[in-house]
Design a protein around this motif. Structure first.
Motif, PDB file in Angstrom:
ATOM      1  N   THR A  67       0.845  -1.193   0.000  1.00 19.26           N
ATOM      2  CA  THR A  67       0.000   0.000   0.000  1.00 19.26           C
ATOM      3  C   THR A  67       0.880   1.243   0.000  1.00 19.26           C
ATOM      4  O   THR A  67       1.722   1.408   0.871  1.00 19.26           O
ATOM      5  N   THR A 106      -2.741   0.403  -4.248  1.00 16.29           N
ATOM      6  CA  THR A 106      -2.453  -0.930  -3.751  1.00 16.29           C
ATOM      7  C   THR A 106      -1.996  -1.813  -4.905  1.00 16.29           C
ATOM      8  O   THR A 106      -2.695  -1.926  -5.912  1.00 16.29           O
ATOM      9  N   GLU A 177     -11.628  -4.711   6.034  1.00 16.85           N
ATOM     10  CA  GLU A 177     -11.813  -5.263   4.705  1.00 16.85           C
ATOM     11  C   GLU A 177     -10.915  -6.476   4.487  1.00 16.85           C
ATOM     12  O   GLU A 177      -9.831  -6.572   5.046  1.00 16.85           O
ATOM     13  N   VAL A 179      -8.919  -8.318   1.623  1.00 19.94           N
ATOM     14  CA  VAL A 179      -8.380  -7.954   0.316  1.00 19.94           C
ATOM     15  C   VAL A 179      -7.628  -9.148  -0.261  1.00 19.94           C
ATOM     16  O   VAL A 179      -6.824  -9.772   0.430  1.00 19.94           O
ATOM     17  N   LYS A 185      -8.336  -6.830  -4.949  1.00 23.45           N
ATOM     18  CA  LYS A 185      -9.754  -6.488  -4.787  1.00 23.45           C
ATOM     19  C   LYS A 185     -10.207  -6.725  -3.344  1.00 23.45           C
ATOM     20  O   LYS A 185      -9.786  -7.690  -2.715  1.00 23.45           O
ATOM     21  N   ILE A 186     -11.088  -5.836  -2.911  1.00 23.55           N
ATOM     22  CA  ILE A 186     -11.731  -6.041  -1.613  1.00 23.55           C
ATOM     23  C   ILE A 186     -12.852  -7.036  -1.847  1.00 23.55           C
ATOM     24  O   ILE A 186     -13.772  -6.767  -2.620  1.00 23.55           O
ATOM     25  N   SER A 189     -16.249  -6.745   3.341  1.00 19.76           N
ATOM     26  CA  SER A 189     -15.891  -5.757   4.360  1.00 19.76           C
ATOM     27  C   SER A 189     -16.984  -5.692   5.416  1.00 19.76           C
ATOM     28  O   SER A 189     -18.115  -6.129   5.180  1.00 19.76           O
ATOM     29  N   TYR A 216      -4.723 -13.596   1.389  1.00 20.13           N
ATOM     30  CA  TYR A 216      -5.649 -12.514   1.726  1.00 20.13           C
ATOM     31  C   TYR A 216      -5.087 -11.700   2.880  1.00 20.13           C
ATOM     32  O   TYR A 216      -4.289 -12.204   3.668  1.00 20.13           O
ATOM     33  N   ASN A 221      -9.712  -0.265   6.699  1.00 19.28           N
ATOM     34  CA  ASN A 221      -9.570   0.631   5.557  1.00 19.28           C
ATOM     35  C   ASN A 221      -9.098   1.984   6.076  1.00 19.28           C
ATOM     36  O   ASN A 221      -8.887   2.168   7.280  1.00 19.28           O
TER      37      ASN A 221
END
Ligand code: ZN
Length: 378
Positions: A67, A106, A177, A179, A185-186, A189, A216, A221
């Motif tokens: 990130t 991300t 969340e 991810v 992709k999320i 959540s 994962y 968030n």
């Protein structure tokens, strides 16, 4: 809108407002689209930090979700791992619209990425370089199987847990969340509790289907991390294995020589005993290749995965409700364990065949090691 490739905009250096910069570089159509007052005009992109789960700030491993935080990053089009020698070891990652958000980008760290500067480009005023380089460290390898992180299966006895403590007013939209490390992709959540301690337990399902296999991350968030902190022991990174344990009740796993693969009777599958009527679910997602009755196999179903491998389930109590040619997902009910066809005692005879599949040119292989692995997590 034109994409600017120059590394420094002379207008920005002179300190003109961002709105005027956009006017100077945009086609008239783009200005009209931004509406009166120019409320959507972005400022100059800035990068403030780089982080990967379970690593000190600025350190990442191949395969991890990295990130990059900052501001005005929404129009970024690519991220470059600059490496150590100019341009020769550059690794460029193209950014999807979803990957580039106003305050964070991300990306999954490519396996060829080297330690060095991170450059973000395609933004207005163009390339910006992160204030600190990223350090690529070994330890969390890229491949799913070797990751060494916690392993889970969807619907298994152990969920992925994430707990946190709220310390200040929780904003609307603050969430935990899940991810995907593969796609960024999320996939799910959960809203934060308003105060005190909160916890999320994820069983690996997205709607009625198990999440795709792979790594994962569970995390707060951006709005969430402004008002809460993850607690130690949370499953911030874990691996979801493919599949769903097919026998949904007490069972044995190929308990005798006769029940194993191969051997003197050249057994093409493995036999797993369970009480007659125990529900049976699809191990893997795929397309139904066969749904039939045969003298030896009894009521059987063959599901072919996208990679061409086949999974055959035999001796079921009755014909399965799934239709040939239709898609099934891992965990979907196929029928019940029984002894139809040639069987002594209720059991699942399961066959795994390599691509291109069951009696279509593939060959059977031993499912027991995989069954044992799934069963441990089930
Ligand atoms: Zn058998």
């Amino acid at each position: 809108m034109p994409v600017l490739k120059r590394s420094t905009s002379p207008l920005l250096r002179r300190g003109l407002p961002a709105f005027l910069v956009l006017l100077a570089f945009s086609a008239p159509v783009a200005i009209a689209a931004s509406g009166p007052g120019g409320a959507e005009v972005p400022g100059q992109p800035l990068v403030s930090s780089i982080a990967c789960p379970l690593q000190p700030v600025g350190s990442c491993s191949a395969g991890q979700l990295m990130t990059v935080r900052g501001s005005n990053l929404q129009s970024a089009q690519q991220l470059t791992f600059v490496g150590s020698s100019p341009s020769r070891d550059n690794v460029v990652v193209k950014l999807s619209a979803r990957a580039a958000q106003p305050t964070a980008i991300t990306v999954t760290v490519p396996s060829r990425a080297k330690s060095g500067a991170i450059r973000i480009s395609g933004t207005i005023g163009s390339a910006v370089t992160a204030p600190q380089p990223v350090k690529i460290v070994a330890g969390l390898p890229a491949t799913d199987d070797a990751s060494g992180s916690k392993k889970l299966i969807a619907g298994g006895k152990r969920a992925a847990h994430f707990s946190y403590r709220v310390s200040s007013a929780v904003a609307v939209g603050a969430r935990v969340e899940a991810v995907s490390g593969k796609t960024g992709k999320i996939v799910r959540s959960w809203p934060l509790v308003k105060s005190g301690d909160g916890a999320v337990a994820w069983n690996g399902f997205v709607g009625e289907e198990p999440a795709a296999s792979g790594t994962y991350v569970l995390r707060l968030n951006e709005l969430g991390s402004a008002s809460a902190k993850a607690k130690a022991g949370s499953d911030t990174q874990f691996e979801m294995l493919e599949g769903f344990f097919p026998i949904r009740g007490a069972h044995t796993l190929a308990a005798s020589e006769m029940q194993r693969f191969g051997g003197s009777r050249d057994h093409q599958g493995t036999d797993h005993f369970a009480k007659c009527g125990t529900p049976l679910a699809a191990w893997t997602s795929g397309v139904v290749q066969f749904n039939d009755f045969q003298g030896a196999a009894g009521n059987y179903v063959v599901v072919q995965r996208a990679d061409g491998q086949s999974y055959a389930y035999m001796h079921m109590l009755e014909r399965s409700p799934v239709k040939v040619g239709s898609k099934v997902f891992a965990g979907q009910r196929l029928g019940r364990v029984s002894d139809s066809g040639s069987a002594s005692g209720c059991h699942l005879h399961i066959e795994l065949w390599t691509a291109p599949g069951w009696y279509k040119g593939g060959r059977p292989y031993d499912s027991l090691p995989l069954m044992q692995r799934l069963d441990k997590l089930n």
